[in-house]
Design an enzyme around this catalytic site. Structure first.
Site, mmCIF file in Angstrom:
data_model
loop_
_atom_site.group_PDB
_atom_site.id
_atom_site.type_symbol
_atom_site.label_atom_id
_atom_site.label_comp_id
_atom_site.label_asym_id
_atom_site.label_seq_id
_atom_site.Cartn_x
_atom_site.Cartn_y
_atom_site.Cartn_z
ATOM 1 N NE ARG A 34 34.713 36.769 39.151
ATOM 2 C CZ ARG A 34 35.119 36.096 40.223
ATOM 3 N NH1 ARG A 34 34.432 35.026 40.632
ATOM 4 N NH2 ARG A 34 36.186 36.471 40.889
ATOM 5 N NE ARG A 75 46.370 36.129 46.930
ATOM 6 C CZ ARG A 75 45.919 35.392 45.944
ATOM 7 N NH1 ARG A 75 46.516 34.269 45.637
ATOM 8 N NH2 ARG A 75 44.857 35.757 45.253
ATOM 9 C CE LYS A 222 37.151 41.765 41.165
ATOM 10 N NZ LYS A 222 38.051 40.564 41.137
ATOM 11 C CB THR A 280 31.554 39.764 47.914
ATOM 12 O OG1 THR A 280 32.286 40.491 46.942
ATOM 13 C CG2 THR A 280 32.519 39.064 48.856
#
Length: 475
Positions: A34, A75, A222, A280
């Protein structure tokens, strides 16, 4: 010879960019690498992709490359001191108009739409849920909050809204540029961050088609937003697979809901003939420790028992101290879990009807090989579809997918229990069958007298043309 069915996806980063180490990781069991487009420049990714292809060639096995897009940057901005300490009960302002660095009273936002997405009473979760803020009121571009759960907040930490509802688009201008880079380096998979619905995936596919110049990657959605859960079936239809991205998902839906959702997602993906990656914190402690915790071992094993195609490593291999050891540990856990799986294949076919000839042949090969106790199942495949259908069922017999197409071979590196092999293009069916058997014998997969099942299409070389199942005894 024990062969592992579950695939390993490893994230490349500073800790794993040494060519010799990368080669060792591929030999130890990495199937797909990845590239995380949240970090590094386009040139970094091009260089790393070349590194992967060269290491795979030296290791004598093909690996897939997955380009993982950053998605929207939801963010906070930066702080004067780099970080602050938030105390419960304090007031704190998230200000979309603020340009100067943050302090104890407030901070700017990378995500400018936040004031429009929230209302009084909403709960905001910062830094993966470690900090909790309650929205008091919104005044123009400023979101005024009270700290409910305090702690350290540092530069550019993520923001989630409990229950979902942030309107940020899944594909940003950066992602669109990154898709061009990914298509330039011929990524086998492109992972799309934060898709809310099928439309996000359809747009990503169109962008890949425009930039790809004939190269078509597999698209992975995802699943990390609360809104994606009710849309899961539609997202799956528009994708080639999903990633159970448990980090952001857990923050939005709550930690306790994630294990059951993981099982549901894996089951639905397999039913819809799509691939699924579980990701994760799978071996998180191995970022700093040479051995995993018992809980991590159970987590990986449970994902395998749920039927995931692949388990993924993130910071463990990208920035951890023990990237190679982590891969070895994960491979060993997968192998043990697969040995314990007592799945009854017959139940998969009860009440099922197949409308396609090629699909029926794939299922027939599985069923026959299983009951005959065959040594191998072999699929001569152009597109990889036959191998994909076979891999949706848990069977203890390894599936060898032989293809003349390098893109197909690399795509199949993610399919559970499929070993993709490259073979010469052959227009004649009988010659192709002879070549396939010599391939198997040369690799020590079958020996004289072993029984194997093989599927093939006639005429050869037509995607979707598989129409023959042959049971052979090796000469």
């Amino acid at each position: 010879m024990l062969t592992r069915a579950t695939k390993i996806v490893a994230t490349l980063g500073p800790a794993s960019s040494d060519p010799d180490l990368l080669e060792a990781m591929i030999r130890a069991g990495v199937n797909v690498v990845r590239l995380n487009f949240s970090h590094g420049t386009a040139q970094d990714h091009i260089d790393r992709a070349r590194l992967v292809r060269e290491a795979a060639q030296r290791a004598g096995r093909e690996v897939g490359i997955m380009a993982d897009l950053q998605g929207p940057k939801i963010r906070v901005g930066k702080f004067t001191q780099g970080k602050i300490q938030l105390v419960p009960g304090e007031k704190f302002v998230l200000d979309a108009a603020r340009t100067e660095p943050g302090d104890q009273d407030g901070v700017g936002l990378d995500y400018k739409e936040l004031p429009r997405d929230v209302k009084p009473g909403d709960t905001l979760l910062l830094n993966d849920g470690l900090i909790v803020l309650t929205v008091d009121f919104v005044q123009g571009p400023a979101v005024h909050t009270t700290v409910k759960l305090g702690g350290e907040l540092s530069n550019n930490k993520g923001i989630n809204k409990q229950g979902g509802g942030l309107t940020a688009p899944a594909l940003t201008a950066k992602d669109m540029d990154d898709i061009k880079t990914a298509m330039g380096l011929k990524a086998d998979y492109v992972a799309v961050s934060f898709p809310k619905n099928a439309t996000d995936m359809e747009l990503a596919r169109q962008l890949c088609a425009v930039a790809g110049g004939g190269h078509k990657p597999g698209l992975i959605a995802k699943i990390e937003r609360a809104e994606a859960i009710p849309e899961l079936a539609n997202i799956l239809k528009a994708s080639d697979g999903i990633m159970v991205a448990r980090g952001d998902l857990a923050v939005e839906v709550g930690n306790a809901a994630v294990p059951a959702l993981q099982k549901h997602m894996i089951r639905l993906a397999r039913e819809m003939d799509k691939v699924v990656i579980t990701a994760t914190q799978m071996m998180e402690s191995m970022i700093v420790n040479p051995v995993p915790t018992r809980a991590e071992v159970s987590d990986v094993a449970n994902a395998v028992l749920d039927g995931t195609d692949a388990v993924m490593l993130s910071a463990e291999t990208a920035a951890g101290k023990y990237p190679l050891e982590t891969v070895k540990e994960m491979a060993a856990i997968c192998l043990e879990a697969e040995k314990a799986d007592r799945h009854e294949l017959g139940a998969d076919f009860q009440g099922k009807t197949f409308t396609r000839i090629d699909h029926s042949i794939a299922m027939g090969a599985l069923f026959t090989a299983h009951h005959l106790g065959a040594k191998a199942i072999v699929a001569l495949t152009d597109s990889g579809s036959t191998a994909l259908w076979m891999s949706r069922h848990i069977v203890r017999i390894p599936i060898y997918a032989m293809t003349p197409n390098l893109t197909t071979q690399r795509r199949m590196t993610l399919y559970r229990n499929v070993r993709p092999l490259l073979m010469d293009n052959n227009a004649d069916r009988d010659n192709a069958l002879v070549d396939a058997e010599s391939h198997l014998k040369k690799r020590g997969i079958v020996q004289s007298g072993d029984v194997y099942a093989i599927t093939v299409g006639e005429p050869m070389g037509q995607p979707g043309g598989t129409n023959t199942l042959k049971i052979c005894r090796a000469a």
